[in-house]
Write a protein that holds these residues in place. Structure first.
Motif, PDB file in Angstrom:
ATOM      1  N   LEU A   5       0.855  -1.187   0.000  1.00 37.40           N
ATOM      2  CA  LEU A   5       0.000   0.000   0.000  1.00 37.40           C
ATOM      3  C   LEU A   5       0.888   1.233   0.000  1.00 37.40           C
ATOM      4  N   SER A   6       0.749   2.081  -1.011  1.00 35.34           N
ATOM      5  CA  SER A   6       1.546   3.308  -1.113  1.00 35.34           C
ATOM      6  C   SER A   6       0.634   4.524  -1.057  1.00 35.34           C
ATOM      7  N   THR A   7       1.028   5.529  -0.290  1.00 31.94           N
ATOM      8  CA  THR A   7       0.266   6.781  -0.239  1.00 31.94           C
ATOM      9  C   THR A   7       1.217   7.960  -0.366  1.00 31.94           C
ATOM     10  N   SER A   8       0.753   9.031  -1.005  1.00 31.57           N
ATOM     11  CA  SER A   8       1.552  10.245  -1.125  1.00 31.57           C
ATOM     12  C   SER A   8       0.624  11.435  -1.307  1.00 31.57           C
ATOM     13  N   TYR A   9       1.140  12.626  -1.050  1.00 37.82           N
ATOM     14  CA  TYR A   9       0.331  13.848  -1.175  1.00 37.82           C
ATOM     15  C   TYR A   9       1.204  14.961  -1.739  1.00 37.82           C
ATOM     16  N   LYS A  10       0.788  15.516  -2.864  1.00 42.77           N
ATOM     17  CA  LYS A  10       1.564  16.572  -3.517  1.00 42.77           C
ATOM     18  C   LYS A  10       0.629  17.453  -4.331  1.00 42.77           C
ATOM     19  N   ASN A  11       0.803  18.757  -4.195  1.00 39.02           N
ATOM     20  CA  ASN A  11       0.000  19.737  -4.952  1.00 39.02           C
ATOM     21  C   ASN A  11      -1.502  19.506  -4.783  1.00 39.02           C
ATOM     22  N   ASN A  12      -1.904  19.238  -3.522  1.00 38.33           N
ATOM     23  CA  ASN A  12      -3.317  19.041  -3.181  1.00 38.33           C
ATOM     24  C   ASN A  12      -3.935  17.809  -3.837  1.00 38.33           C
ATOM     25  N   VAL A  13      -3.099  16.851  -4.227  1.00 38.48           N
ATOM     26  CA  VAL A  13      -3.594  15.594  -4.796  1.00 38.48           C
ATOM     27  C   VAL A  13      -3.076  14.426  -3.958  1.00 38.48           C
ATOM     28  N   PHE A  14      -3.998  13.602  -3.487  1.00 38.98           N
ATOM     29  CA  PHE A  14      -3.653  12.422  -2.701  1.00 38.98           C
ATOM     30  C   PHE A  14      -3.640  11.212  -3.620  1.00 38.98           C
ATOM     31  N   THR A  15      -2.559  10.454  -3.554  1.00 41.55           N
ATOM     32  CA  THR A  15      -2.427   9.256  -4.387  1.00 41.55           C
ATOM     33  C   THR A  15      -2.362   8.022  -3.500  1.00 41.55           C
ATOM     34  N   LEU A  16      -3.209   7.070  -3.794  1.00 42.11           N
ATOM     35  CA  LEU A  16      -3.234   5.794  -3.075  1.00 42.11           C
ATOM     36  C   LEU A  16      -3.055   4.685  -4.108  1.00 42.11           C
ATOM     37  N   ALA A  17      -2.073   3.832  -3.877  1.00 42.20           N
ATOM     38  CA  ALA A  17      -1.810   2.741  -4.818  1.00 42.20           C
ATOM     39  C   ALA A  17      -1.728   1.419  -4.066  1.00 42.20           C
ATOM     40  N   VAL A  18      -2.274   0.375  -4.674  1.00 46.69           N
ATOM     41  CA  VAL A  18      -2.195  -0.987  -4.129  1.00 46.69           C
ATOM     42  C   VAL A  18      -1.571  -1.883  -5.184  1.00 46.69           C
ATOM     43  N   GLU A  19      -0.476  -2.528  -4.813  1.00 43.89           N
ATOM     44  CA  GLU A  19       0.263  -3.383  -5.747  1.00 43.89           C
ATOM     45  C   GLU A  19       0.391  -4.784  -5.155  1.00 43.89           C
ATOM     46  N   ASP A  20       0.256  -5.796  -6.006  1.00 46.07           N
ATOM     47  CA  ASP A  20       0.373  -7.173  -5.524  1.00 46.07           C
ATOM     48  C   ASP A  20       1.211  -8.004  -6.480  1.00 46.07           C
ATOM     49  N   THR A  21       1.576  -9.188  -6.052  1.00 51.29           N
ATOM     50  CA  THR A  21       2.327 -10.128  -6.879  1.00 51.29           C
ATOM     51  C   THR A  21       1.436 -11.316  -7.233  1.00 51.29           C
ATOM     52  N   GLY A  22       0.159 -11.016  -7.465  1.00 50.01           N
ATOM     53  CA  GLY A  22      -0.835 -12.058  -7.696  1.00 50.01           C
ATOM     54  C   GLY A  22      -0.930 -12.532  -9.126  1.00 50.01           C
ATOM     55  N   THR A  23      -2.144 -12.950  -9.504  1.00 48.21           N
ATOM     56  CA  THR A  23      -2.345 -13.610 -10.801  1.00 48.21           C
ATOM     57  C   THR A  23      -2.209 -12.669 -11.989  1.00 48.21           C
ATOM     58  N   GLY A  24      -2.477 -11.373 -11.787  1.00 50.46           N
ATOM     59  CA  GLY A  24      -2.374 -10.424 -12.888  1.00 50.46           C
ATOM     60  C   GLY A  24      -3.512 -10.559 -13.883  1.00 50.46           C
ATOM     61  N   MET A  25      -3.514  -9.695 -14.904  1.00 52.11           N
ATOM     62  CA  MET A  25      -4.595  -9.690 -15.897  1.00 52.11           C
ATOM     63  C   MET A  25      -4.039  -9.403 -17.283  1.00 52.11           C
ATOM     64  N   THR A  26      -4.746  -9.910 -18.280  1.00 55.53           N
ATOM     65  CA  THR A  26      -4.418  -9.564 -19.665  1.00 55.53           C
ATOM     66  C   THR A  26      -4.958  -8.171 -19.973  1.00 55.53           C
ATOM     67  N   GLU A  27      -4.568  -7.611 -21.115  1.00 55.88           N
ATOM     68  CA  GLU A  27      -5.085  -6.294 -21.509  1.00 55.88           C
ATOM     69  C   GLU A  27      -6.597  -6.338 -21.695  1.00 55.88           C
ATOM     70  N   GLU A  28      -7.083  -7.441 -22.234  1.00 52.25           N
ATOM     71  CA  GLU A  28      -8.527  -7.565 -22.452  1.00 52.25           C
ATOM     72  C   GLU A  28      -9.270  -7.605 -21.119  1.00 52.25           C
ATOM     73  N   GLN A  29      -8.702  -8.294 -20.135  1.00 54.05           N
ATOM     74  CA  GLN A  29      -9.330  -8.340 -18.810  1.00 54.05           C
ATOM     75  C   GLN A  29      -9.282  -6.973 -18.129  1.00 54.05           C
ATOM     76  N   GLN A  30      -8.186  -6.255 -18.331  1.00 54.79           N
ATOM     77  CA  GLN A  30      -8.070  -4.917 -17.740  1.00 54.79           C
ATOM     78  C   GLN A  30      -9.149  -3.989 -18.290  1.00 54.79           C
ATOM     79  N   SER A  31      -9.539  -4.170 -19.540  1.00 55.92           N
ATOM     80  CA  SER A  31     -10.565  -3.305 -20.139  1.00 55.92           C
ATOM     81  C   SER A  31     -11.941  -3.559 -19.536  1.00 55.92           C
TER      82      SER A  31
END
Length: 484
Positions: free
Chosen positions: A151-177
């Motif tokens: 879990l990554s969080t950051s705050y810059k120029n009044n914008v809060f960014t939250l990111a979640v990254e895993d080492t799981g199964t992943g997805m194809t481009e078609e699944q991402q759509s």
């Protein structure tokens, strides 16, 4: 024509997916409930009976969770949800999510990392931001067999960014759509409970908060979801901060509600009570007319669909009778039919529509739109309550204002214009903060315009004293609410 056909096909597909998902997913917990209920009735062993009861409780809980997700999705999709903006520490987002999900990751043998924290205080809808992070982390842990979740969080120029990254199964481009589409179940999710709404809810919540979400993924290597949300620093928006306290201007109003469902009436009455609004309830037209003969209410809330008479009938009855203020009282239609348009109801004579299910804020917002507050001058105590002990702040405001009004009264009785002028300057900054300064401005103009009569001064002072009393009353009522 082609666009219309595509839209119809999309709607048909959505409905088909909805029916298939709902019937299939609810069948499993219903089977568990029915089966264990039958076993519970026939089993004489105490331990077994407890196990069957627990199984029923677990299945009911899963079923309730799925139905709640369904309701949340449709509320977001229909535009019914509104952000609840309050100041909060950004650090709390990562702290709360870590407390909730680190043990779950550990139990599954996964690493759980937190990257970057910030001490900034911002204005935003913390609960919805937490729901975004919760949904993303839940999916990440669910679909990761080994490795880590970050879990990554950051705050810059009044914008809060939250990111979640895993080492799981992943997805194809078609699944991402397709990943944010409602009722879509990708290959790795077909064995899990749910309607396939988690990421659709995340996407719609991000839109509600005027943010953006992106996904990066590769099959077999994991996924990264990144959410960016505009969040101004709290001190930049304190003057316009919106909280439920603004509805304290409704204190003293009296609402009448009619519905054939007594449980819903009790809930509405309690919602009003917590907000300083009095509410009488009834379940029949006879009760309604009896109550309106004895009192002029500020608002009537009527269910649109009742067995004895529907909401349209209630409205017609009131407008054609001479009972109390029946011909002028604003009438709100409460309905669970999301397809009913407010414009259609207002054209029929209703003041507004209240869609079920509703929150306290939604109930009060509709009420506030339909009732003109009685002599409150739109006083807003919320800027005083952003930080610290709310009850203590309100009690101090009431005591200090009461003391100040005693001194203003003494100065007026002594005819001391200089002292009155001093009190105007003393009170102006704090009263401006809560939008209560208008009577002070009138008193200032009165004592500085040259030749004045005693009656003019008395009228202006009385207006200040009345405003002070209103502040004291509102502060005390709000203090009582925060004490509960």
């Amino acid at each position: 024509m082609q666009e219309s056909n595509n839209a119809n096909e999309k709607l048909i597909k959505l409905r088909r997916n909805l029916i298939q998902n709902v019937t299939h997913e609810l069948r499993t917990p219903l089977t568990a409930i029915g089966g264990n209920a039958e076993l519970l009735l026939n089993d004489t062993e105490a331990d077994n009976r407890i196990r069957h009861a627990q199984a029923i409780n677990d299945a009911a809980g899963r079923m309730a969770g799925m139905i709640n997700n369904l309701l949340v999705y449709f509320r977001l999709d229909s535009g019914k949800e509104t952000p609840v903006i309050k100041p909060f520490k950004l650090r709390s987002i990562a702290e709360i999510l870590e407390t909730e999900f680190a043990p779950l990751a550990k139990n599954k043998g996964l690493g759980f990392n937190i990257d970057g924290e910030t001490d900034d205080i911002v204005s935003g809808d913390r609960n919805r931001i937490l729901s975004i992070g919760s949904n993303l982390l839940s999916n990440a842990i669910k679909f990761t067999k080994s490795g880590t979740v970050t879990l990554s969080t950051s705050y810059k120029n009044n914008v809060f960014t939250l990111a979640v990254e895993d080492t799981g199964t992943g997805m194809t481009e078609e699944q991402q759509s397709r990943v944010f589409a409602p009722f879509e179940r990708l290959g790795n999710a077909v064995t899990e409970d749910g309607f396939g709404l988690g990421l659709a809810i995340v996407s719609d919540t991000v839109k509600l908060l005027n943010g953006s979400i992106t996904v990066e993924s590769e099959p077999g290597k994991g996924s990264r979801f990144t959410v960016s949300l505009p969040l101004p620093k709290a001190e930049e928006t304190m003057a316009t901060e919106k909280t439920t306290v603004k509805h304290s201007t409704l204190s003293g109003c009296f609402v009448l509600a009619i519905d054939n469902n007594g449980m819903l009436l009790d809930m509405m009455k309690e919602m009003y009570r917590q907000s300083g609004v009095k509410c009488d309830t009834c379940q029949s037209v006879d009760e309604l007319t009896d109550r309106m003969r004895t009192k002029d209410y500020d608002l009537l809330v009527t269910d649109l669909k009742m067995p004895e008479v529907n909401g349209y009938g209630v409205l017609e009855l009131l407008r054609t009778s001479e009972i109390g203020n029946s011909q002028t009282i604003p009438v709100v239609a409460a309905t669970a039919a999301g397809y009913v348009e407010e414009k259609e109801l207002t054209e029929k004579g209703f003041a507004a529509v209240l869609y079920k299910p509703y929150s306290i804020d939604e109930l009060l917002a509709v009420t506030e739109r339909c009732i003109k507050p009685k002599g409150t001058s739109n006083i807003d105590l919320s800027p005083l309550l952003a930080f610290g002990d709310k009850r203590r702040t309100l009690e101090k405001l009431a005591a200090t204002t009461q003391s100040d009004m005693d001194e203003v009264r003494k100065a007026a009785e002594a005819g001391d214009m200089e002292a009155l002028d001093s009190w105007i300057h003393h009170l102006r900054s704090s009263w401006m903060l809560i939008k209560a300064e208008q009577p002070l401005a009138v008193l200032y103009d009165t004592i500085h315009k040259g030749k004045i009569s005693d009656n003019e001064v008395k009228a202006a002072v009385d207006a200040v004293l009345a405003q002070g009393k209103l502040i004291v009353d509102l502060a005390r009522k709000e203090a009582e609410r925060w004490a509960e």
